[in-house]
Design a protein around this motif. Structure first.
Motif, short mmCIF file in Angstrom:
data_model
loop_
_atom_site.label_atom_id
_atom_site.label_comp_id
_atom_site.label_asym_id
_atom_site.label_seq_id
_atom_site.Cartn_x
_atom_site.Cartn_y
_atom_site.Cartn_z
N LYS A 79 23.34 89.52 -40.97
CA LYS A 79 24.58 87.91 -42.11
C LYS A 79 25.15 88.65 -43.51
CE LYS A 79 23.40 84.67 -38.84
NZ LYS A 79 23.96 85.70 -37.70
N THR A 80 25.64 88.70 -43.28
CA THR A 80 27.22 89.03 -45.03
C THR A 80 28.19 87.35 -44.86
OG1 THR A 80 29.26 89.57 -43.92
CG2 THR A 80 26.68 91.23 -44.16
N GLU A 81 28.03 87.83 -46.30
CA GLU A 81 28.83 86.34 -46.29
C GLU A 81 30.80 86.64 -45.78
OE1 GLU A 81 28.95 85.72 -50.35
OE2 GLU A 81 27.31 85.49 -50.64
N LYS A 82 31.03 88.02 -45.47
CA LYS A 82 32.65 87.96 -44.76
C LYS A 82 31.55 87.70 -43.66
CE LYS A 82 32.35 91.76 -47.36
NZ LYS A 82 30.86 91.79 -48.65
N THR A 83 33.34 86.61 -43.22
CA THR A 83 33.56 86.65 -41.89
C THR A 83 34.79 86.61 -41.45
OG1 THR A 83 34.03 84.72 -42.71
CG2 THR A 83 31.82 84.89 -42.30
N SER A 84 35.34 86.59 -39.89
CA SER A 84 36.50 86.47 -39.57
C SER A 84 36.41 85.76 -38.00
CB SER A 84 36.94 88.43 -39.21
OG SER A 84 38.63 88.55 -39.15
N THR A 85 37.74 86.34 -37.65
CA THR A 85 38.29 85.39 -36.25
C THR A 85 38.74 86.32 -35.86
OG1 THR A 85 39.66 84.32 -37.25
CG2 THR A 85 38.13 82.35 -37.31
N CYS A 86 39.45 87.50 -35.91
CA CYS A 86 39.28 88.41 -35.76
C CYS A 86 38.79 89.49 -34.84
CB CYS A 86 40.06 89.35 -36.46
SG CYS A 86 40.42 90.71 -36.17
N TYR A 87 38.90 89.97 -34.28
CA TYR A 87 37.81 90.76 -32.62
C TYR A 87 38.92 92.14 -32.08
CZ TYR A 87 33.42 92.19 -30.12
OH TYR A 87 32.98 92.51 -29.58
N ARG A 88 37.88 92.91 -32.28
CA ARG A 88 39.08 94.37 -31.49
C ARG A 88 37.76 94.82 -30.38
NH1 ARG A 88 39.86 96.62 -37.90
NH2 ARG A 88 41.70 95.88 -37.95
N ASN A 89 38.31 94.59 -29.27
CA ASN A 89 38.33 94.83 -28.10
C ASN A 89 38.62 96.28 -27.35
OD1 ASN A 89 39.95 93.53 -26.82
ND2 ASN A 89 38.14 92.08 -26.38
N GLU A 90 39.60 96.91 -27.54
CA GLU A 90 40.59 97.37 -27.26
C GLU A 90 40.40 98.82 -27.43
OE1 GLU A 90 42.88 95.73 -31.11
OE2 GLU A 90 42.07 95.22 -29.33
N TYR A 91 39.42 99.18 -28.38
CA TYR A 91 38.91 100.38 -28.91
C TYR A 91 37.85 101.11 -28.15
CZ TYR A 91 42.13 99.55 -32.21
OH TYR A 91 43.91 98.99 -32.87
N ASP A 92 37.71 101.82 -28.40
CA ASP A 92 36.73 102.90 -27.42
C ASP A 92 36.19 103.83 -28.28
OD1 ASP A 92 36.96 102.47 -24.38
OD2 ASP A 92 38.64 104.30 -24.19
N LEU A 93 34.65 103.80 -28.48
CA LEU A 93 33.59 104.20 -29.65
C LEU A 93 33.70 105.76 -28.58
CD1 LEU A 93 31.96 104.63 -32.25
CD2 LEU A 93 30.77 102.93 -30.93
N HIS A 94 33.66 106.94 -29.97
CA HIS A 94 33.36 108.57 -29.61
C HIS A 94 32.04 108.21 -31.13
CE1 HIS A 94 36.04 109.19 -26.56
NE2 HIS A 94 36.42 108.07 -26.52
N ILE A 95 30.99 108.83 -30.21
CA ILE A 95 30.31 109.02 -30.91
C ILE A 95 30.18 110.82 -30.93
CG2 ILE A 95 27.53 109.12 -31.87
CD1 ILE A 95 27.81 106.27 -31.11
N TYR A 96 30.38 111.54 -32.15
CA TYR A 96 29.66 113.07 -31.57
C TYR A 96 28.48 113.47 -32.47
CZ TYR A 96 33.89 114.23 -30.07
OH TYR A 96 35.63 114.26 -29.21
N TYR A 97 27.70 113.74 -31.85
CA TYR A 97 26.50 114.08 -33.11
C TYR A 97 26.22 115.84 -32.60
CZ TYR A 97 21.35 114.09 -33.39
OH TYR A 97 19.80 114.73 -33.61
N ILE A 98 26.34 116.27 -33.97
CA ILE A 98 26.77 117.51 -33.76
C ILE A 98 26.23 117.84 -35.49
CG2 ILE A 98 29.07 117.34 -33.36
CD1 ILE A 98 30.50 117.09 -35.84
N PRO A 99 26.24 119.60 -35.53
CA PRO A 99 25.23 120.07 -37.23
C PRO A 99 26.11 119.98 -38.04
CG PRO A 99 25.83 122.09 -34.91
CD PRO A 99 26.69 120.73 -34.71
N SER A 100 24.97 119.45 -38.69
CA SER A 100 25.69 119.53 -40.92
C SER A 100 26.75 120.83 -40.89
CB SER A 100 24.62 119.29 -41.67
OG SER A 100 25.42 119.00 -42.89
#
Length: 183
Positions: A79-100
């Motif tokens: 829970k935060t005080e920030k709210t929105s009625t907007c929702y983006r579901n058209e984006y794929d999430l890519h997670i890169y797990y890479i060395p420092s």
């Protein structure tokens, strides 16, 4: 999130995943082994997530996926005080797990806004501005302790949640979320 959802997380090897329009990422991709660009994928909550990484073991791969699922689930309940009625579901999430050494290489990762971090080394980053069209990206450094990696996942996934909910990305809330999961 139900335990069955976590257990049914599809972790399919997806050969041939490529990032269309990945000009900003070309230096990064060129430094990764060929089999890193294709990785695990699955649907989490309503997001298609692609995991790309340099893993030392299957256990490490599963740890990254499990922590991502837990972070996404927790972000929805946080829970935060920030709210929105907007929702983006058209984006794929890519997670890169890479060395420092890669994530902190300014030439390779020149597309990141290093001034935001006072040009210091980082453990992770969220990119929604230069990632290829229709995608957003989380970068996680694999060169730290398991606990630091876990907390970095929570921090960066929270930025992803802010993005999906059209809430301005902000560090104080991401740190608060991360801190709330510090054991």
């Amino acid at each position: 999130m139900k335990k069955t959802t976590i257990l049914s997380l599809l972790m399919l090897l997806s050969p041939g995943i490529s990032l269309a329009g990945d000009n900003e990422y070309k230096d990064l991709i060129s430094k990764l082994p060929a089999d890193t660009v294709s990785g695990y994928s699955g649907t989490l909550q309503d997001s298609t997530v692609y995991f790309h990484g340099i893993y030392s073991s299957q256990e490490e791969k599963e740890f990254l996926a499990k922590q991502t699922v837990l972070a996404l689930s927790s972000a929805q309940e946080f829970k935060t005080e920030k709210t929105s009625t907007c929702y983006r579901n058209e984006y794929d999430l890519h997670i890169y797990y890479i060395p420092s050494s890669i994530i902190n290489d300014r030439a390779t990762m020149s597309f990141l806004s290093w001034h935001k971090w006072s040009n210091k080394s980082i453990y992770g980053a969220f990119d929604s501005t230069t990632s290829p069209e229709g995608t957003v990206t989380v970068f996680i450094s694999s060169s730290h302790s398991k606990e630091d990696i876990r907390l970095t996942i929570y921090h960066e996934i929270y930025h992803y949640w802010q993005f999906k909910n059209c809430i301005e990305l902000n560090e104080p809330d991401a740190y608060l979320f991360e801190k709330s999961h510090n054991h």
